[in-house]
Design a protein around this motif. Structure first.
Motif, short mmCIF file in Angstrom:
data_model
loop_
_atom_site.label_atom_id
_atom_site.label_comp_id
_atom_site.label_asym_id
_atom_site.label_seq_id
_atom_site.Cartn_x
_atom_site.Cartn_y
_atom_site.Cartn_z
N GLN A 194 -3.90 -27.82 -37.53
CA GLN A 194 -2.84 -27.92 -38.19
C GLN A 194 -3.55 -28.04 -39.49
N LEU A 195 -4.67 -28.77 -39.92
CA LEU A 195 -5.29 -28.84 -41.09
C LEU A 195 -6.11 -27.55 -41.65
N SER A 196 -6.49 -26.80 -40.61
CA SER A 196 -7.54 -25.60 -41.17
C SER A 196 -6.73 -24.90 -42.15
N PRO A 197 -5.63 -24.43 -42.14
CA PRO A 197 -5.10 -23.53 -43.13
C PRO A 197 -5.02 -24.35 -44.56
N ALA A 198 -4.64 -25.59 -44.57
CA ALA A 198 -4.47 -26.33 -45.77
C ALA A 198 -5.82 -26.30 -46.42
N GLN A 209 -7.03 -16.83 -27.89
CA GLN A 209 -6.20 -17.84 -27.98
C GLN A 209 -6.88 -19.15 -27.94
N ASN A 210 -8.25 -19.03 -28.06
CA ASN A 210 -9.17 -20.26 -27.97
C ASN A 210 -8.96 -20.90 -29.29
N VAL A 211 -8.42 -21.88 -29.28
CA VAL A 211 -8.05 -22.69 -30.68
C VAL A 211 -9.25 -23.17 -31.08
N PRO A 212 -9.91 -24.02 -30.53
CA PRO A 212 -11.43 -24.74 -31.33
C PRO A 212 -12.17 -23.25 -31.74
N LEU A 213 -12.06 -22.26 -30.97
CA LEU A 213 -12.96 -21.14 -31.59
C LEU A 213 -12.23 -20.70 -32.92
N LEU A 214 -10.99 -20.51 -32.89
CA LEU A 214 -10.48 -19.96 -33.94
C LEU A 214 -10.73 -20.94 -35.29
N VAL A 215 -10.43 -22.15 -34.86
CA VAL A 215 -10.81 -22.99 -35.82
C VAL A 215 -12.25 -22.81 -36.63
N ARG A 216 -13.21 -22.71 -35.49
CA ARG A 216 -14.57 -22.47 -36.04
C ARG A 216 -14.77 -21.09 -36.95
N ILE A 217 -14.27 -20.29 -36.51
CA ILE A 217 -14.07 -19.00 -37.25
C ILE A 217 -13.61 -19.17 -38.63
N ALA A 218 -12.49 -19.76 -38.87
CA ALA A 218 -12.03 -20.15 -40.16
C ALA A 218 -12.86 -20.79 -40.76
N ARG A 219 -13.77 -21.80 -40.32
CA ARG A 219 -14.68 -22.74 -40.99
C ARG A 219 -15.85 -21.65 -41.52
N GLN A 220 -16.27 -20.78 -40.68
CA GLN A 220 -17.36 -19.92 -41.01
C GLN A 220 -16.95 -18.81 -42.32
N TYR A 221 -15.69 -18.43 -42.27
CA TYR A 221 -15.47 -17.57 -43.58
C TYR A 221 -15.16 -18.48 -44.70
N ARG A 222 -14.85 -19.69 -44.36
CA ARG A 222 -14.85 -20.63 -45.84
C ARG A 222 -16.19 -20.86 -46.24
N HIS A 223 -17.20 -21.24 -45.45
CA HIS A 223 -18.55 -21.29 -45.86
C HIS A 223 -18.93 -19.82 -46.64
N LEU A 224 -18.45 -18.73 -45.87
CA LEU A 224 -19.18 -17.49 -46.73
C LEU A 224 -18.49 -17.42 -47.96
N LEU A 268 -11.55 -14.63 -52.53
CA LEU A 268 -10.18 -14.47 -52.27
C LEU A 268 -10.17 -13.69 -50.63
N ARG A 269 -11.05 -12.56 -50.58
CA ARG A 269 -10.90 -11.72 -49.36
C ARG A 269 -11.26 -12.66 -48.30
N LEU A 270 -12.37 -13.37 -48.37
CA LEU A 270 -13.06 -14.12 -47.15
C LEU A 270 -12.11 -15.24 -47.01
N GLY A 271 -11.59 -15.99 -47.85
CA GLY A 271 -10.51 -17.01 -47.99
C GLY A 271 -9.17 -16.38 -47.08
N GLY A 272 -9.00 -15.18 -47.36
CA GLY A 272 -8.10 -14.68 -46.56
C GLY A 272 -8.28 -14.61 -45.09
N SER A 318 -6.30 -16.30 -42.14
CA SER A 318 -5.55 -15.80 -41.11
C SER A 318 -5.92 -16.59 -39.56
N TYR A 319 -7.21 -16.67 -39.57
CA TYR A 319 -7.62 -17.43 -38.09
C TYR A 319 -7.16 -18.82 -38.18
N GLY A 320 -7.12 -19.56 -39.29
CA GLY A 320 -6.43 -20.96 -39.37
C GLY A 320 -5.12 -21.05 -38.96
#
Length: 256
Positions: free
Chosen positions: A110-114, A60-75, A86-90, A94-96
């Motif tokens: 809040q912005l991460s999913p967008a 439930q570490n929010v800054p960590l979840l935001v970071r993970i979402a960013r890595q998957y976007r980079h990938l 699309l798989r990586l975006g999914g 999920s993390y966002g």
């Protein structure tokens, strides 16, 4: 297997086990710190080697979840097929979403999913794009309500207006009920958002390139060329900057 090859294999396996044991022994904070080193280098795969174990310790570490979402976007950016993107975006989405649900008063969460929705749009069908549109707008609006100085949120909102302004009457007519579900917007609204993003953070080349691309949609060639060229002359500082510069090059090539 030759003895030298066997010894090399044993050495590599031992090193891997030691590395894994070291990672397991670290705290979530230490793991995040190690992951941040690779995040700054845009080495998403390496960053996830630390972020994902940290998430198991603190799910439930929010800054960590935001970071993970960013890595998957980079990938996702680096992936070579639409299906893989699309798989990586999914995964990023999920993390966002988890971060946004856990932190309703955190602008970045809040912005991460967008951001992820926006990156997935070019690889989705029309119906999925239409479904994602109100989610992008709602998330960007909420992020800005929480932090008016969030320049990335202004950028996302600008891209939203830009995309809707580019859906003309003919396309809406041909799209029937699908495009008819979308609100209308204007290039002028997009320009206002990008201007605001630049005023807050003049060091992001994406703001200038997308402002220029909006002017190109408006037929204002001189302004389009000015801002796209300005953005392309800036140094790459973020993972997606090369991709954005390619968008700028394509837009410049289409200018009369």
């Amino acid at each position: 297997m030759h003895l030298s090859s066997l010894l090399h294999a044993i050495s590599m396996a031992t090193a891997l086990l030691l590395t894994s044991a070291t990672v397991r022994a670290q705290s979530a904070s230490d793991l995040m710190g190690s992951g941040d080193v690779f995040d700054r280098k845009f080495q998403a795969g390496k960053a996830l080697e630390y972020y994902l174990p940290a998430e198991k310790l603190e799910p439930q570490n929010v800054p960590l979840l935001v970071r993970i979402a960013r890595q998957y976007r980079h990938l996702m950016t680096d992936a070579t097929t639409s299906a893989e993107k699309l798989r990586l975006g999914g995964s990023a989405l999920s993390y966002g979403r988890r971060a946004a649900a856990l932190a309703p008063n955190d602008s970045e969460a809040q912005l991460s999913p967008a951001i992820t929705y926006g990156k997935m749009l070019p690889f989705q069908g029309t119906r999925e794009q239409v479904d994602a549109s109100p989610r992008i707008k709602a998330a960007a609006d909420k992020a800005l309500k929480l932090d008016q100085r969030n320049d990335v949120a202004w950028h996302v909102l600008g891209r939203w207006h830009q995309a809707l302004a580019n859906i003309g009457v003919l396309k809406r007519t041909l799209g029937g009920l699908i495009y008819g579900k979308l609100p209308t917007s204007t290039n002028e609204a997009a320009v206002a958002c990008f201007d605001q993003a630049i005023a807050i953070n003049p060091n992001r080349l994406r703001h200038y390139i997308e402002l220029g691309r909006t002017y190109a949609q408006m037929g204002r060639t001189d302004e389009a060329r000015k801002f796209i060229t300005q953005g392309m002359a800036m140094p790459n500082k973020e993972h997606d900057d090369p991709e954005l510069k390619e968008r700028g090059r394509l837009a410049l090539a289409k200018l009369p």
